[in-house]
Write a protein that holds these residues in place. Structure first.
Motif, short mmCIF file in Angstrom:
data_model
loop_
_atom_site.label_atom_id
_atom_site.label_comp_id
_atom_site.label_asym_id
_atom_site.label_seq_id
_atom_site.Cartn_x
_atom_site.Cartn_y
_atom_site.Cartn_z
N GLY A 120 -6.33 74.38 69.29
CA GLY A 120 -7.70 74.32 68.90
C GLY A 120 -8.93 73.97 69.28
O GLY A 120 -9.70 74.25 69.01
N ASP B 32 -0.72 87.12 70.37
CA ASP B 32 -1.78 86.41 70.48
C ASP B 32 -3.24 86.83 70.08
O ASP B 32 -3.88 86.97 70.73
N ILE C 118 -5.61 70.71 61.66
CA ILE C 118 -4.62 70.41 61.64
C ILE C 118 -3.42 70.44 62.86
O ILE C 118 -3.49 71.61 62.65
N GLY C 119 -4.08 70.04 63.92
CA GLY C 119 -3.77 70.53 65.71
C GLY C 119 -4.28 70.66 66.22
O GLY C 119 -5.34 70.95 65.50
N TYR C 120 -4.69 69.68 67.48
CA TYR C 120 -6.27 70.53 68.34
C TYR C 120 -5.41 70.37 69.70
O TYR C 120 -5.97 69.43 70.81
N GLY C 121 -4.41 70.65 70.39
CA GLY C 121 -3.71 71.11 71.85
C GLY C 121 -5.05 72.30 72.33
O GLY C 121 -6.20 72.42 71.86
N ILE D 102 -2.29 74.15 63.63
CA ILE D 102 -1.85 74.17 64.88
C ILE D 102 -1.31 73.42 65.07
O ILE D 102 -1.72 73.17 66.41
N VAL E 218 -4.57 82.12 75.47
CA VAL E 218 -5.09 80.99 74.81
C VAL E 218 -6.37 81.05 74.49
O VAL E 218 -6.75 80.98 72.79
N ALA F 21 -1.93 79.41 63.39
CA ALA F 21 -1.24 80.48 64.37
C ALA F 21 0.11 79.54 64.79
O ALA F 21 0.78 80.71 65.38
N ASN F 22 0.81 78.91 64.21
CA ASN F 22 2.35 78.71 63.58
C ASN F 22 3.02 79.60 63.52
O ASN F 22 3.01 79.52 61.74
N HIS G 43 2.43 70.78 55.52
CA HIS G 43 0.45 70.46 55.50
C HIS G 43 0.60 71.36 55.05
O HIS G 43 -0.98 71.68 54.24
N SER H 15 2.87 72.18 66.59
CA SER H 15 2.94 72.66 67.68
C SER H 15 4.40 73.40 67.16
O SER H 15 4.69 72.61 65.22
N LEU H 16 4.99 74.34 67.29
CA LEU H 16 5.71 75.39 66.77
C LEU H 16 7.62 74.32 66.29
O LEU H 16 7.60 73.93 67.74
N1 LIG Z 1 -0.74 78.94 73.35
C1 LIG Z 1 -0.67 79.78 73.03
O1 LIG Z 1 -1.42 80.42 73.75
C2 LIG Z 1 -0.76 80.20 71.47
C3 LIG Z 1 -0.26 81.43 71.18
C4 LIG Z 1 0.74 81.92 69.87
C5 LIG Z 1 0.13 80.96 69.28
N2 LIG Z 1 0.57 79.51 69.46
C6 LIG Z 1 1.15 78.49 67.96
O2 LIG Z 1 -0.41 77.94 68.51
C7 LIG Z 1 0.48 76.52 67.76
C8 LIG Z 1 -0.11 75.41 68.67
O3 LIG Z 1 0.01 76.29 69.69
P1 LIG Z 1 -0.97 74.62 70.89
O4 LIG Z 1 -0.79 74.98 72.49
O5 LIG Z 1 -2.25 74.77 70.78
O6 LIG Z 1 0.15 73.68 70.75
P2 LIG Z 1 -0.15 71.97 72.41
O7 LIG Z 1 -1.33 72.09 73.38
O8 LIG Z 1 1.02 71.63 72.31
O9 LIG Z 1 -0.83 71.26 71.05
C9 LIG Z 1 -0.21 71.02 69.79
C10 LIG Z 1 -1.40 69.76 68.54
O10 LIG Z 1 -0.25 69.45 67.50
C11 LIG Z 1 -0.09 68.47 67.09
N3 LIG Z 1 0.93 68.46 65.99
C12 LIG Z 1 2.01 67.80 67.03
N4 LIG Z 1 2.88 67.41 66.01
C13 LIG Z 1 1.80 67.48 64.46
C14 LIG Z 1 2.12 66.91 62.92
N5 LIG Z 1 2.61 66.48 62.78
N6 LIG Z 1 1.07 66.89 62.74
C15 LIG Z 1 -0.17 66.70 63.14
N7 LIG Z 1 -0.35 67.35 64.19
C16 LIG Z 1 0.16 67.54 65.55
C17 LIG Z 1 -0.48 67.91 68.66
O11 LIG Z 1 -0.91 65.97 68.49
P3 LIG Z 1 -0.74 65.20 70.20
O12 LIG Z 1 -1.97 65.61 70.80
O13 LIG Z 1 -1.74 64.00 68.70
O14 LIG Z 1 0.42 65.30 70.08
C18 LIG Z 1 -1.16 68.69 69.35
O15 LIG Z 1 -2.94 68.67 69.04
C19 LIG Z 1 1.81 76.35 68.35
O16 LIG Z 1 2.65 76.64 66.98
C20 LIG Z 1 2.02 77.35 68.76
O17 LIG Z 1 3.53 78.05 68.60
C21 LIG Z 1 -0.29 79.34 70.78
#
Ligand SMILES: NC(=O)c1ccc[n+]([C@@H]2O[C@H](COP(=O)([O-])OP(=O)(O)OC[C@H]3O[C@@H](n4cnc5c(N)ncnc54)[C@H](OP(=O)(O)O)[C@@H]3O)[C@@H](O)[C@H]2O)c1
Length: 319
Positions: A12, A132, A6-9, A73, A301, A101-102, A87, A75-76
């Protein structure tokens, strides 16, 4: 093992690439993905760029996906941790183990989620929520038996480190933020970093898991770095100190916890002041094992993806 994301940023997709690289050693496959805007399913395993369909309610998604483990995974949301908490509960309601990771759910609802998972005999893992993917929660669970964590201190947010380092070079807060954004480390809304919300959420998550607190990010006495000027950073340096956004959890004499996230002037030889660039440092102050430190050197990441993978291997070994 069938996995639903759930989440593919960024996280993911890095996790999907990691599974591709490990395919021959580990029989994990992503069979369903749901994001805010789209879904994809394939019981044989999805490619990195799947064919997408429209999104559906999360319960419907999980019923159709029929995974063996769910990875949350999205958004925060530092304000209340939703919709990630819902979820996770939707997965628990179907008897499915969850990895996230959220940090929102761990910072806002950890004790309730832990109790719900335990009542259903479901595994729930969250290593990548803080530092991380460096081992923090798994380190304490697996390698510090019988230890009580009495306090926590750390510099946990990379963006504010980069911003303060830029200000030490005479650049403005806005220029520092722009640099952190170019490096791809700032939260989507950088005020979550600058105002200390990201650090406060990590502080609450650490206290909830490691010190059995029942707190939220709002419980943390929080001051961000928004009011700090380049002159103040340079003055601190000239006086032999380092300005950093420091998180601390202290147990007071009456047993209550004090949680803070605030800029502090650290002595230059302080361990917290001695990790450069985007690196983070966490110190766990314990009763039986003194102070243990964890340093995450230039985290990215890929490390976050590894933390999910480590949790997945752990769960797979126990199912
Ligand atoms: N980036 C890092 O290095 C890192 C490190 C530690 C922890 N984290 C945590 O890991 C999580 C993901 O980070 P990220 O960097 O991958 O974020 P991101 O690139 O912003 O991607 C977020 C993903 O969540 C999806 N999403 C948001 N709201 C949703 C909902 N209501 N239902 C289903 N999907 C939803 C988005 O979908 P759409 O694309 O369709 O909008 C997107 O696929 C966050 O909680 C972040 O705090 C990240």
């Amino acid at each position: 093992m069938r996995i639903a994301l759930i989440g593919y940023g960024s996280v993911g997709q890095a996790f999907a690439r990691l599974l591709e690289r490990q395919r021959r050693r580990f029989p994990f496959r992503i069979t369903a993905i749901q994001t805010r805007q789209r879904t994809a399913y394939d019981p044989h395993g999805l490619p990195l760029e799947p064919a997408w369909g429209p999104p559906v309610p999360v319960g419907e998604f999980l019923d159709r996906a029929a995974p063996e483990v769910v990875i949350e995974i999205t958004s925060l949301n530092p304000v209340d941790g939703e919709p990630a908490i819902s979820h996770i509960r939707a997965a628990f309601a179907r008897g499915l183990p969850v990895i996230t990771a959220n940090k929102g759910p761990i910072a806002h609802a950890y004790s309730a989620l832990r109790a719900e998972a335990a009542a259903r005999h479901i595994l729930f893992r969250f290593e990548s929520t803080v530092m991380d993917g460096s081992p923090v929660f798994n380190l304490v669970r697996n390698n510090l038996p019988g230890v009580t964590i009495e306090g926590i201190s750390g510099v946990l947010n990379s963006t504010t480190k980069v911003v303060l380092a830029e200000m030490a070079q005479g650049r403005s807060l806005a220029e520092g933020i722009a640099r952190a954004q170019r490096m791809g480390i700032a939260e989507a809304d950088p005020s979550y970093d600058i105002d200390g919300w990201d650090s406060a959420a990590k502080t609450a998550a650490l206290a909830n898991v490691l010190m059995d607190a029942n707190v939220t990010p709002q419980s943390v006495q929080r001051t961000g770095i928004g009011a700090i000027t380049p002159e103040a950073v340079r003055r601190a340096a000239a006086e032999g100190t380092v300005l950093a956004l420091v998180s601390r959890v202290r147990r007071e004499a009456d047993g209550a916890l004090t949680l803070t996230t605030q800029p502090e002037r650290l002595a230059r030889h302080d361990l917290l002041a001695n990790v450069d660039g985007t690196s983070n440092v966490l110190l766990l102050h314990t009763d039986l094992m003194g102070t243990q430190g964890i340093v995450s050197v230039s985290p990215g990441v890929e490390q976050t993806a590894y933390g999910l993978f480590a949790d997945l291997v752990d769960i797979a070994q126990q199912l």
